[in-house]
Scaffold this motif. Structure first.
Motif, mmCIF file in Angstrom:
data_model
loop_
_atom_site.group_PDB
_atom_site.id
_atom_site.type_symbol
_atom_site.label_atom_id
_atom_site.label_comp_id
_atom_site.label_asym_id
_atom_site.label_seq_id
_atom_site.Cartn_x
_atom_site.Cartn_y
_atom_site.Cartn_z
ATOM 1 N N GLY A 183 16.673 35.903 39.824
ATOM 2 C CA GLY A 183 17.380 34.654 39.584
ATOM 3 C C GLY A 183 18.438 34.711 38.507
ATOM 4 N N GLN A 184 18.767 35.901 38.011
ATOM 5 C CA GLN A 184 19.727 36.023 36.916
ATOM 6 C C GLN A 184 21.054 36.638 37.345
ATOM 7 N N GLY A 185 21.227 36.879 38.640
ATOM 8 C CA GLY A 185 22.479 37.431 39.129
ATOM 9 C C GLY A 185 22.633 38.919 38.908
ATOM 10 N N PHE A 186 21.545 39.586 38.500
ATOM 11 C CA PHE A 186 21.631 41.039 38.291
ATOM 12 C C PHE A 186 21.672 41.773 39.622
ATOM 13 N N TRP A 187 20.977 41.234 40.629
ATOM 14 C CA TRP A 187 20.899 41.867 41.927
ATOM 15 C C TRP A 187 21.757 41.121 42.944
ATOM 16 N N LYS A 188 22.333 41.836 43.882
ATOM 17 C CA LYS A 188 23.002 41.185 44.998
ATOM 18 C C LYS A 188 21.993 40.351 45.783
ATOM 19 N N SER A 189 20.778 40.878 45.898
ATOM 20 C CA SER A 189 19.690 40.179 46.569
ATOM 21 C C SER A 189 18.395 40.472 45.840
ATOM 22 N N ASP A 190 17.706 39.421 45.377
ATOM 23 C CA ASP A 190 16.425 39.646 44.716
ATOM 24 C C ASP A 190 15.416 40.250 45.687
ATOM 25 N N ARG B 103 0.350 42.910 48.616
ATOM 26 C CA ARG B 103 0.921 43.676 49.719
ATOM 27 C C ARG B 103 2.432 43.582 49.675
ATOM 28 N N PHE B 104 3.083 44.669 50.086
ATOM 29 C CA PHE B 104 4.526 44.787 49.915
ATOM 30 C C PHE B 104 5.261 43.582 50.485
ATOM 31 N N GLU B 105 4.901 43.181 51.702
ATOM 32 C CA GLU B 105 5.625 42.086 52.334
ATOM 33 C C GLU B 105 5.420 40.770 51.599
ATOM 34 N N LYS B 106 4.252 40.599 50.945
ATOM 35 C CA LYS B 106 4.005 39.381 50.170
ATOM 36 C C LYS B 106 4.822 39.387 48.883
ATOM 37 N N MET B 107 4.881 40.528 48.214
ATOM 38 C CA MET B 107 5.688 40.601 46.994
ATOM 39 C C MET B 107 7.169 40.389 47.319
ATOM 40 N N ARG B 108 7.614 40.943 48.442
ATOM 41 C CA ARG B 108 9.011 40.754 48.838
ATOM 42 C C ARG B 108 9.295 39.278 49.121
ATOM 43 N N ALA B 109 8.358 38.615 49.794
ATOM 44 C CA ALA B 109 8.537 37.194 50.097
ATOM 45 C C ALA B 109 8.508 36.335 48.834
ATOM 46 N N ASN B 110 7.884 36.852 47.767
ATOM 47 C CA ASN B 110 7.808 36.132 46.489
ATOM 48 C C ASN B 110 8.581 36.877 45.404
ATOM 49 N N ALA B 111 9.765 37.356 45.782
ATOM 50 C CA ALA B 111 10.587 38.135 44.857
ATOM 51 C C ALA B 111 10.876 37.365 43.572
ATOM 52 N N ASP B 112 10.969 36.052 43.656
ATOM 53 C CA ASP B 112 11.257 35.255 42.464
ATOM 54 C C ASP B 112 10.165 35.385 41.416
ATOM 55 N N ARG B 113 8.952 35.777 41.825
ATOM 56 C CA ARG B 113 7.837 35.923 40.881
ATOM 57 C C ARG B 113 7.595 37.360 40.448
ATOM 58 N N PHE B 114 8.114 38.326 41.216
ATOM 59 C CA PHE B 114 7.760 39.724 40.953
ATOM 60 C C PHE B 114 8.940 40.640 40.611
ATOM 61 N N VAL B 115 10.151 40.279 40.967
ATOM 62 C CA VAL B 115 11.297 41.166 40.760
ATOM 63 C C VAL B 115 11.813 41.051 39.323
#
Length: 291
Positions: A236-243, A220-232
């Motif tokens: 964690g590489q500084g490519f995004w202002k916010s993962d 679910r969208f809100e779960k993937m957003r909460a676990n951005a470190d696993r799905f984005v």
């Protein structure tokens, strides 16, 4: 190795991607290729595939490594091929190129995903605003209305109305689509469990009902957003202002309160030239009602 692929009839190339890189890929019988216009649900489907193939709701999807964007020209091709060829688990690969720009293997599973073109544009504006690194950013130049009219009027580019429609037409024009699953973002919003079941059937994966329920919940969208470190991608590489900002929001009708009647009339005129009424309805709304 699957039989020889049908040769692409076109080449998709812009400042960030080149579909010709697919010519270097050696496919496997059980490969899965996800190809969508940008900001149409690509990462969402990649996450679903990671969940289904692992059976683990806590899987680290790590899509940049495990499901790489083959077309992306910034990544050295030799590095990409080494990564792909050394994977021992079932592979799923990403593209933003239309199907007529990709090799087409009969034994490979293909998944396309589409979204209302105006939502694609506004989601891409948010996407470019969240990019930290210095790359070309076209959709954020000028006001929202100015960039929207460029989206309508420019024929070639990474994300334009023409490019979205061309991608859609390329999948509709496939003669044999027995190995192609065509999804819509709105249908994923309406009934994620049903779409999950469709994807599982398409790729031949089965899990007990209680496992499927846990996987659907994790997707679910809100779960993937909460676990951005696993799905984005590139988390964690500084490519995004916010993962977490990569999953900005899953809303639709993003134009409301931004575009006026004149803007929407211009869109209506352009897309009516490009698609039949029935094709337009599906590209915008999927299998559900309009609006």
């Amino acid at each position: 190795m699957p039989p020889a692929a049908e040769t692409p009839t076109h080449r998709h190339q812009d400042f960030i991607s080149d579909s010709a890189r697919w010519q270097a890929i050696t496919a496997r019988d059980d490969d899965i290729i996800v190809t969508t216009p940008p900001k149409s649900g690509t990462t969402w489907v990649q996450g679903i595939l990671a969940l289904l193939l692992s059976g683990d709701p806590k899987v680290d999807a790590n899509v940049s490594v495990n499901s790489p964007w083959v077309d992306m020209a910034f990544r050295p091709l030799e590095e990409l091929l080494s990564n792909i060829e050394t994977q021992v688990k079932r592979r799923h690969l990403k593209s933003h190129s239309p199907l007529n720009c990709l090799p087409y293997w009969q034994d490979v599973r293909y998944i396309t995903v589409y979204r209302h073109p105006i939502d694609v544009h506004f989601s891409f504006r948010s996407h470019e605003n969240n990019i930290q690194v210095d790359i070309e950013k076209t959709s954020v130049q000028g006001t929202a209305r100015e960039s929207f009219h460029r989206f309508l009027d420019v024929e070639e580019g990474h994300v334009t109305l023409t490019s979205v429609v061309d991608h859609y037409n390329s999948s509709m024009n496939r003669g044999d689509r027995s190995n192609l699953l065509q999804l819509h973002y709105r249908d994923m919003q309406r009934d994620l469990a049903a779409v999950f079941a469709m994807i599982a059937a398409h790729i031949g994966v089965q899990h007990p009902p209680h496992v499927m329920d846990s996987l659907v919940d994790a997707a679910r969208f809100e779960k993937m957003r909460a676990n951005a470190d696993r799905f984005v991608p590139s988390a964690g590489q500084g490519f995004w202002k916010s993962d977490t900002g990569f999953f900005n929001n899953a809303s639709s009708n993003k134009w409301e309160g931004v575009l006026n009647a004149e803007d929407l009339a211009a869109y209506d005129a352009k897309i009516s030239q490009l698609l039949t009424p029935s094709d337009r309805h599906w590209l915008e709304w999927g299998d559900g009602p309009a609006g």
